[in-house]
Design a protein around this motif. Structure first.
Motif: not given
Length: 248
Positions: A2, A40, A153-154, A157, A160-161, A211, A215, A219
């Motif tokens: 990304s 969230k 949260h970022a 993410e 996970a990527d 990246r 992210a 968010q």
């Protein structure tokens, strides 16, 4: 991989918060969007209540009571009167609620037909930062907790990527370089662990940082209603993270 996004006023996407703000007849969609945001980002509200002297149980009670009220009432017009940032609306609204809350709200009165916000208080307490007596500004404390939640949260993410790409070991090693510049010793440790030379590591870290910035922006994006607000919140995020705070 990304890339960092650039948004223009004439192509700014619909976000959860803008969906709340512009809703007129489709209140169900706005309610769903607000509910998602509350689920969230409840922890900064809980942390704010703790900062204001509430014990864990009382902070849980007042947080649940607040979100029940927020999700029950006709908030659309009130939200439109605020600037287009969920963070700013939330802290202003909760401070008003807290100042009028008499501690009589209990679980049996919460929610009604509203969605339930599940609170993991043990987890929230594990992330609770002791308050520095020299820095008791409640709004600044809330903003820092908000920023830390955005970052969490970022990072999740991005992790996970990388896991999906089979690069979890790379992420685990390099994530310490997201917020500070690695020195020669750290690069040496990475070389030994990952079997990559310094140039390859610098390239990998640069890509990871890009990246991560994307992210973070993603968010923030869901909590604002315009491109200008996105820029403002990104600046605010950096400032909040830079605040001197015990346990930081």
């Amino acid at each position: 991989m990304s890339q960092r996004s650039t948004f223009h006023a004439n192509s700014f996407p619909t976000t959860r918060w803008s969906q709340v703000m512009v809703a007129r007849e489709d209140h169900s969609a706005a309610h769903s969007a607000l509910n998602d945001l509350c689920r969230k980002y409840w922890r900064p509200i809980y942390a704010f209540a703790r900062h204001r002297g509430c014990a864990p149980h009382d902070a849980e009670d007042v947080t649940q009571a607040y979100f029940a009220k927020l999700l029950e009432r006709d908030y659309i017009q009130r939200a439109n009167q605020e600037r287009g940032r969920f963070r700013a609306f939330l802290i202003h609204d909760f401070k008003f609620f807290l100042s009028n809350h008499q501690g009589k709200e209990r679980a049996g009165k919460r929610g009604g037909q509203a969605s339930f916000i599940a609170l993991d208080v043990a987890w929230a307490e594990s992330r609770h930062e002791p308050v520095d007596p020299a820095n008791l500004d409640a709004d600044a404390y809330f903003d820092r907790q908000w920023a830390l939640e955005i970052v969490r949260h970022a990072k999740a993410e991005v992790a996970a990527d990388y896991e999906e790409q089979g690069k979890q070991t790379l992420f685990d090693a390099l994530q310490s370089g997201l917020v500070s510049s690695p020195d020669a010793a750290l690069y040496g440790a990475w070389e030994q662990k990952l079997g990559m030379n310094v140039n390859a590591l610098k390239t990998a870290l640069s890509r990871l940082r890009d990246r991560f910035r994307a992210a973070l922006e993603a968010q923030i994006l869901e909590t604002v209603a315009s491109a200008d607000d996105l820029k403002t919140e990104m600046r605010h995020l950096r400032q909040a993270l830079a605040q001197s705070q015990s346990g930081a």
